[in-house]
Design a protein around this motif. Structure first.
Motif, PDB file in Angstrom:
ATOM      1  N   ARG A 279      28.720  35.887  38.014  1.00  0.00           N
ATOM      2  CA  ARG A 279      29.745  36.857  38.438  1.00  0.00           C
ATOM      3  C   ARG A 279      30.814  37.037  37.361  1.00  0.00           C
ATOM      4  O   ARG A 279      31.333  38.142  37.169  1.00  0.00           O
ATOM      5  CB  ARG A 279      30.375  36.390  39.754  1.00  0.00           C
ATOM      6  CG  ARG A 279      29.453  36.504  40.941  1.00  0.00           C
ATOM      7  CD  ARG A 279      30.200  36.347  42.252  1.00  0.00           C
ATOM      8  NE  ARG A 279      30.668  34.987  42.444  1.00  0.00           N
ATOM      9  CZ  ARG A 279      29.957  34.023  43.033  1.00  0.00           C
ATOM     10  NH1 ARG A 279      28.731  34.279  43.447  1.00  0.00           N
ATOM     11  NH2 ARG A 279      30.454  32.812  43.195  1.00  0.00           N
ATOM     12  N   HIS A 280      31.114  35.967  36.654  1.00  0.00           N
ATOM     13  CA  HIS A 280      32.085  36.064  35.569  1.00  0.00           C
ATOM     14  C   HIS A 280      31.552  36.926  34.420  1.00  0.00           C
ATOM     15  O   HIS A 280      32.318  37.652  33.775  1.00  0.00           O
ATOM     16  CB  HIS A 280      32.443  34.676  35.053  1.00  0.00           C
ATOM     17  CG  HIS A 280      33.343  33.916  35.981  1.00  0.00           C
ATOM     18  ND1 HIS A 280      33.761  32.624  35.726  1.00  0.00           N
ATOM     19  CD2 HIS A 280      33.918  34.277  37.158  1.00  0.00           C
ATOM     20  CE1 HIS A 280      34.550  32.222  36.716  1.00  0.00           C
ATOM     21  NE2 HIS A 280      34.657  33.210  37.591  1.00  0.00           N
ATOM     22  N   ILE A 281      30.254  36.852  34.155  1.00  0.00           N
ATOM     23  CA  ILE A 281      29.660  37.691  33.101  1.00  0.00           C
ATOM     24  C   ILE A 281      29.814  39.165  33.453  1.00  0.00           C
ATOM     25  O   ILE A 281      30.217  39.991  32.619  1.00  0.00           O
ATOM     26  CB  ILE A 281      28.173  37.334  32.894  1.00  0.00           C
ATOM     27  CG1 ILE A 281      28.033  35.915  32.345  1.00  0.00           C
ATOM     28  CG2 ILE A 281      27.515  38.336  31.937  1.00  0.00           C
ATOM     29  CD1 ILE A 281      26.601  35.430  32.286  1.00  0.00           C
ATOM     30  N   ALA A 290      41.031  42.849  33.148  1.00  0.00           N
ATOM     31  CA  ALA A 290      41.099  42.399  34.540  1.00  0.00           C
ATOM     32  C   ALA A 290      40.511  40.996  34.685  1.00  0.00           C
ATOM     33  O   ALA A 290      41.033  40.166  35.440  1.00  0.00           O
ATOM     34  CB  ALA A 290      40.365  43.381  35.439  1.00  0.00           C
ATOM     35  N   ALA A 291      39.428  40.722  33.964  1.00  0.00           N
ATOM     36  CA  ALA A 291      38.821  39.389  34.020  1.00  0.00           C
ATOM     37  C   ALA A 291      39.776  38.328  33.486  1.00  0.00           C
ATOM     38  O   ALA A 291      39.903  37.242  34.067  1.00  0.00           O
ATOM     39  CB  ALA A 291      37.517  39.387  33.223  1.00  0.00           C
ATOM     40  N   GLN A 292      40.457  38.641  32.394  1.00  0.00           N
ATOM     41  CA  GLN A 292      41.408  37.682  31.832  1.00  0.00           C
ATOM     42  C   GLN A 292      42.585  37.447  32.770  1.00  0.00           C
ATOM     43  O   GLN A 292      43.027  36.313  32.965  1.00  0.00           O
ATOM     44  CB  GLN A 292      41.899  38.192  30.471  1.00  0.00           C
ATOM     45  CG  GLN A 292      40.830  38.169  29.389  1.00  0.00           C
ATOM     46  CD  GLN A 292      41.269  38.856  28.115  1.00  0.00           C
ATOM     47  OE1 GLN A 292      42.149  39.715  28.140  1.00  0.00           O
ATOM     48  NE2 GLN A 292      40.662  38.488  26.989  1.00  0.00           N
ATOM     49  N   LEU A 293      43.094  38.520  33.380  1.00  0.00           N
ATOM     50  CA  LEU A 293      44.228  38.399  34.291  1.00  0.00           C
ATOM     51  C   LEU A 293      43.862  37.640  35.565  1.00  0.00           C
ATOM     52  O   LEU A 293      44.726  37.026  36.201  1.00  0.00           O
ATOM     53  CB  LEU A 293      44.763  39.784  34.656  1.00  0.00           C
ATOM     54  CG  LEU A 293      45.463  40.551  33.516  1.00  0.00           C
ATOM     55  CD1 LEU A 293      45.794  41.966  33.958  1.00  0.00           C
ATOM     56  CD2 LEU A 293      46.721  39.812  33.065  1.00  0.00           C
ATOM     57  N   SER A 294      42.573  37.677  35.934  1.00  0.00           N
ATOM     58  CA  SER A 294      42.140  36.970  37.146  1.00  0.00           C
ATOM     59  C   SER A 294      41.882  35.491  36.889  1.00  0.00           C
ATOM     60  O   SER A 294      41.517  34.762  37.810  1.00  0.00           O
ATOM     61  CB  SER A 294      40.877  37.622  37.710  1.00  0.00           C
ATOM     62  OG  SER A 294      39.804  37.482  36.801  1.00  0.00           O
TER      63      SER A 294
END
Length: 411
Positions: A279-281, A290-294
């Motif tokens: 899911r992270h990929i 958005a991935a970094q902020l999450s």
């Protein structure tokens, strides 16, 4: 005494034909690639007079394309994360050369050479992943440099000479078969080891799919119509049983590399679909900021993806070297382009965030069937390259069309 008024129960209307077509239109991207494979197989089966699906030729298609399919598994993960890897062909050649030197010159046992080769592939992937993830150099540049560096190292370690004559055990991974001679063709119409593996594969498929659907339904996440689910499951089961029959009818049975490939497909599909890492990929490729902020450690994800790609490239190099029984300075040429084409034909998005392992495998099979079918028809290499290029262009164009259609539907 107050009376309680119950909310009226609103019955869910049964699905209509229009709903079914809407669902299929939404799945056009996933369905189209399998339909394309079936159309291509049918076309070449007719044009070659039935030669394409001869049992021995089907086994040959699998063995010939096994290393590209392996590379496509790792490549689609890289592409989903928003990167590209141009070095996998050179890495496969380098690892194949190192394994040959370990076996021929350093007298390593074949199994020790295999383990050491996979470690070398992981270290190569870590080297490239470091520059991409922690230094911030674009993957295109890092792997382009890697393509040149490891191609040069291959020529250096081999002295521009070809190494041949590997032990029988070494060659089995690339060209061997599972339990050959256990059910000799003289006394058996089918290879029963292959039949057993096919039946087990279908049983596991049905069990896992039914369990997955039940889990999604319990969480109110199931949106796939029951009729479509059962049709899809039956279709896949028939394809597996058909392939099982063809391989069981061949003179040799099940290629060892098919078993390895099957295990990797199941394992990597589970990682991409059911794990936090998977899911992270998808999150990384869908929207990096958005991935970094999450809170996702995007650098770690990138680093591990390239380590994984290095290991798979090493395995592909071992399979290719074992199949040819030689390690040469020109090995692995254009492997990276075939793996990238397989991923994109299989539905991976150029911008990242979209793609599946099964799709990449299907794209690789399309390329493999095209190569084999055109070779059976005597089509020249120049025309083959032209046709494969057009197929890739049309596949990406189809992806762009789907995105525009979905975007317009939301407006």
């Amino acid at each position: 005494m107050a009376t309680t008024v119950k909310d009226p129960v609103v019955a869910t209307p049964p699905p209509t034909v229009k709903d079914g077509f809407s669902f299929l239109a939404g799945r056009l991207r996933q369905i189209g690639i399998f339909v394309a494979l079936l159309v291509i197989v049918t076309l070449f089966q007719v044009l070659t007079g039935g030669a394409l699906l001869q049992p021995d030729n089907v086994s040959n298609i699998i063995v010939q394309n096994s290393y590209i399919l392996l590379l496509a598994i790792g490549m689609v993960m890289i592409i989903v994360a928003g990167h590209i890897d141009l070095s996998v062909g050179s890495v496969a050649a380098f690892v194949g050369a190192m394994s040959g030197i370990m076996v021929q010159d350093w007298n390593f046992p074949w199994w020790a050479a295999f383990i050491a080769s996979l470690i070398i592939g992981g270290l190569v992937g870590a080297w490239q992943g470091f520059w991409v993830a922690y230094v911030g150099i674009p993957a295109f540049i890092v792997t382009l440099a890697g393509m040149l560096v490891f191609r040069g190292l291959t020529q250096i370690v081999l002295g521009n000479q070809r190494i041949t004559g590997f032990p029988e055990e070494y060659r089995q991974l690339g060209g061997g078969f599972l339990f050959p001679g256990l059910f000799p063709a003289e006394t058996n119409l089918l290879d029963w080891t292959t039949v057993g593996l096919g039946v087990i594969a279908v049983a596991l498929l049905v069990i896992t799919q039914l369990r997955g659907r039940a889990t999604r339904a319990s969480l109110n996440l199931e949106d796939e119509p029951r009729a479509w689910f059962l049709t899809k499951l039956a279709f896949i089961a028939v394809i597996i049983l058909g392939l099982t029959y063809l391989l069981a009818s061949s003179r040799s049975g099940t290629p060892i590399v098919l078993v390895v490939l099957g295990i990797l497909i199941v394992a990597y599909s589970a990682v991409m679909n059911n794990s936090v890492f998977g899911r992270h990929i998808y999150a990384l490729g869908g929207n990096l900021q958005a991935a970094q902020l999450s809170g996702i450690n995007t650098k770690r994800i990138d680093f591990l993806l390239f380590v994984n790609m290095g290991v798979l490239a090493a395995l592909a190099g071992l399979i290719f070297t074992g199949r040819l029984n030689s390690a040469g300075p020109g090995a692995g040429n254009l492997f990276e382009l075939d793996a990238i084409a397989a991923a994109f034909i299989g539905g991976a998005a150029v911008t990242g965030g979209v793609g599946t392992v099964i799709g990449a495998i299907t794209g690789g099979l399309i390329m493999g069937v095209l190569n084999n079918g055109m070779s059976l028809l005597g089509v020249g290499i120049d025309v083959q390259q032209f046709i494969k290029g057009m197929v890739l262009l049309l596949a990406v164009g189809f992806d762009v069309f789907n995105k525009r259609r979905a975007s317009n539907a939301l407006k």
